[in-house]
Design a protein around this motif. Structure first.
Motif, PDB file in Angstrom:
ATOM      1  N   UNK A 585       0.813  -1.219   0.000  1.00 49.79           N
ATOM      2  CA  UNK A 585       0.000   0.000   0.000  1.00 49.79           C
ATOM      3  C   UNK A 585       0.842   1.263   0.000  1.00 49.79           C
ATOM      4  N   UNK A 586       2.151   1.093  -0.260  1.00 47.65           N
ATOM      5  CA  UNK A 586       3.048   2.242  -0.365  1.00 47.65           C
ATOM      6  C   UNK A 586       3.632   2.284  -1.768  1.00 47.65           C
ATOM      7  N   UNK A 587       3.748   3.478  -2.307  1.00 45.15           N
ATOM      8  CA  UNK A 587       4.319   3.624  -3.645  1.00 45.15           C
ATOM      9  C   UNK A 587       5.801   3.262  -3.639  1.00 45.15           C
ATOM     10  N   UNK A 588       6.273   2.690  -4.718  1.00 46.16           N
ATOM     11  CA  UNK A 588       7.696   2.416  -4.918  1.00 46.16           C
ATOM     12  C   UNK A 588       8.222   3.478  -5.863  1.00 46.16           C
ATOM     13  N   UNK A 589       9.166   4.269  -5.382  1.00 46.08           N
ATOM     14  CA  UNK A 589       9.732   5.350  -6.191  1.00 46.08           C
ATOM     15  C   UNK A 589      11.125   4.935  -6.641  1.00 46.08           C
ATOM     16  N   UNK A 590      11.195   4.357  -7.813  1.00 45.40           N
ATOM     17  CA  UNK A 590      12.462   3.860  -8.334  1.00 45.40           C
ATOM     18  C   UNK A 590      12.692   2.429  -7.889  1.00 45.40           C
TER      19      UNK A 590
END
Length: 663
Positions: A585-590
């Motif tokens: 439920x957390x975005x993956x940035x890279x």
């Protein structure tokens, strides 16, 4: 190209393997009549119904499991992966008829990749045509293999068969059918493409299936140029050192000459579809960057070009001398292929020099894909400019133009053309098709009307652009004749595509009218076209390994799923696909995905990401446009590689530093 491909078969039309039901392959066609079934094997009579093994394996009627009814065919005692059940269809198949072959398969235990093929022999020489590529099958249920096959040559032996990719496990087959839909006559009351587009030749890439019956009529009616899609590649013309064969290419060249068509030769040097012996040193080991190996490799290259180009002489007026040598992710823009790793730029210099000596009147091209992407376009420009300055005899630049209904824009394509104008070279569109799909996650049971309409407008706008630049563009070739035979059915994932001007029954689509008479495109629908991203072409389908992960380093609950698939396998080479899904439920940035190979695999080309490989360790990081994965979001990348000995899937993956365990 690519092809697709792309592998080197001349009589094949591939369709998708399915888990349950056959996809509709009709794209804006007339209503199909009821198929005529010519083979049925349901194994309900207690016999093997004419099926025999390809070697000493045992075939027997079984009631252990069945797809339909109570009987099936059990195959046991296999000692090699190529062994399996086969059926004689010599007296069934007629040349030029497109047959749909369907078979249900189930492993007795475990799992493997299963494929459906045809063996044919002419003059005692055997050839093998893949109908359905590697498809994951296990003991948990039945899997349907369905593909289309057209016999294009006279043969003395013809058998269809089922085999596995790697193991020798027992399996069952059931409810095998072969059917065909009577061909429609081609339309003779519509304009010829070549009569409308007169600024340059308009061509099609062909196999043997495109020069017979209605296909041959359609080809000669609308096109005035052809490209043998696979028949002139190294694996087709010199499969063993200094043993040359032109059995695939000669009929295509003869057809083109008889019909007054120009011929594009594709391709003399490519990192793919090149036999492994080419890169094997005198000591039997893979070549390295030594003076001895470089001399041997360049000698083989020169010998190949002198024989293949020399065999056809003036019959072939244009050659793609080198194909796909650019990797924009490298600082110098050069693909780290085996050619480059052993010989550096000298393999390109040698190829053009020798080609000029052998066919002095032919136009010599360097060909690549995604040349409308600025980074790749600029790296190709720099290479060509350097080679020109050195006196390397390059006559033209080929733009493959494997695009889709959303990408690229006309402006991006025009910038591509304009970039190379200062070099004073010819430019050609060499492999054009327009996929109806805009992502790897899409799959339609039949092409949606709105996608076909978008496609028509793309063809309209692109051909208008090419004709506007007729002083620069000297040829446009479509990568196929009609939607019944397109490499996009299995690349980058397996699904029925419809990328060409004519549908699966050889009838004109809206895309055809986009080229010939845009006023006949339905004006009441106005599709919106937005940028997307395309990938490079090439081949077949299947095994998958799913893993799960819980990467750390971001707020919230993190998690991911990774699927690794080998989508095509051939001697010494393979094609793969990897999909990452953010299940947290957390975005993956890279993102950065790593794994270890255990079969000596080397990745030669990767798209939709950036590659680093150090020995067995592989790291792939995101491209500029797919680095952010929202919860539920995904990113996919594909690659071409080589292998020695075996090609096992990686046992584990690491995403952003966290190990992902295989369930």
């Amino acid at each position: 190209m690519r092809a697709l491909a792309r592998l080197a078969v001349t009589t094949l039309v591939v369709a998708a393997p399915l888990a349950a039901a056959t996809l509709s392959t009709t794209a804006n066609a007339a209503d199909d009549p009821t198929p005529i079934t010519v083979v049925t094997s349901d194994f309900e009579d207690g016999t093997v119904q004419g099926w025999v093994g390809r070697s000493a394996e045992t075939l027997a009627h079984s009631t252990t499991v069945a797809h339909g009814g109570i009987g099936s065919l059990e195959v046991t005692g296999r000692t090699a992966a190529w062994q399996g059940p086969s059926l004689d269809v010599l007296d069934v198949f007629e040349k030029g008829t497109a047959y749909t072959i369907s078979a249900w398969v189930r492993m007795a235990s475990g799992s493997d990749d299963v494929r459906l093929s045809v063996e044919r022999r002419t003059g005692g020489a055997a050839a093998y045509d893949q109908v359905v590529g590697n498809t994951a099958v296990n003991s948990g249920g039945w899997v349907n293999l369905t593909g289309r096959y057209t016999l294009a040559t006279d043969v003395e032996f013809l058998r269809m068969y089922v085999e596995t990719s790697s193991t020798t496990g027992s399996f069952y087959i059931d409810d095998v059918t072969v059917s065909y839909v009577p061909a429609l006559p081609i339309q003779t009351d519509i304009p010829r493409v070549k009569d409308v587009v007169t600024e340059f030749p308009v061509g099609a890439a062909i196999t043997g299936a495109e020069i017979v019956t209605e296909h041959g009529q359609l080809l000669s009616r609308h096109f005035n140029s052809v490209t043998p899609g696979n028949a002139l590649k190294w694996d087709a013309t010199e499969p063993n050192e200094n043993t040359f064969t032109y059995a695939q290419a000669d009929p295509l060249i003869a057809y083109a000459k008889a019909n007054g068509m120009a011929i594009r030769g594709h391709t003399l040097v490519w990192h793919n579809q090149t036999p492994s012996w080419v890169f094997t040193g005198a000591d039997g080991q893979p070549m390295t960057a030594t003076a001895e190996d470089k001399e041997l490799l360049l000698g083989r290259l020169e010998n190949h070009i002198r024989n293949v180009a020399g065999h056809y002489g003036d019959d072939i007026g244009v050659w793609d001398v080198v194909n796909e040598v650019i990797d924009e992710n490298q600082p110098d823009g050069l693909r780290r292929s085996s050619w480059y790793e052993v010989a550096g730029l000298d393999y390109i210099r040698t190829a053009f020099r020798v080609a000029r000596e052998v066919v002095p009147d032919a136009k010599l091209f360097i060909n690549d894909y995604n040349t409308n992407v600025p980074a790749k376009r600029d790296k190709l420009y720099n290479l060509v400019a350097q080679l020109q300055a050195e006196g390397v005899p390059i006559d033209g630049v080929g733009h493959q133009m494997h695009i889709n209904v959303n990408w690229p824009s006309v402006a991006e394509t025009e910038a591509m053309i304009q970039k190379f104008v200062p070099l004073g070279l010819e430019q050609q569109v060499t492999e054009m098709d327009v996929s109806i799909y805009t992502s790897n996650g899409e799959s339609f049971p039949a092409p949606p009307a709105d996608r076909l309409l978008k496609q028509a407008y793309v063809y309209r706008d692109m051909f208008a652009l090419f004709r506007r630049y007729a002083s620069e563009i000297t040829s446009v070739t479509l990568w196929g004749l009609a939607d019944d035979n397109t490499w996009l059915d299995t690349f980058p994932v397996t699904r029925k595509d419809a990328p060409l001007l004519f549908d699966t029954r050889l009838q004109a689509k809206s895309a055809y009218w986009g080229v010939v008479d845009p006023s006949k495109i339905n004006p009441s629908q106005s599709p919106s076209v937005s940028p997307s991203v395309s990938v490079s072409p090439s081949v077949s389908v299947s095994p998958s390994v799913s893993v799960s992960a819980s990467p750390s380093g971001s707020a919230g609950t993190a998690g991911c799923a990774v699927t690794y698939r080998v989508t095509g396998n051939w001697p010494g080479g393979f094609q793969g696909d990897v999909k990452i899904v953010n299940t947290g439920n957390a975005a993956i940035a890279g993102w950065s995905l790593t794994w270890q190979y255990t079969g000596g695999q080397r990745i030669a080309q990767l798209w939709n990401g950036a590659l680093t490989q150090d020995g067995t360790a592989v790291t792939v990081t995101n491209a500029s446009w797919n680095g952010t994965l929202a919860p539920g979001g995904s990113a996919s990348f594909g690659f071409l590689g080589s292998w020695t000995g075996s090609n096992p899937a990686p046992a584990a993956f690491t995403l952003n530093g966290t190990t992902c365990a295989v369930p």
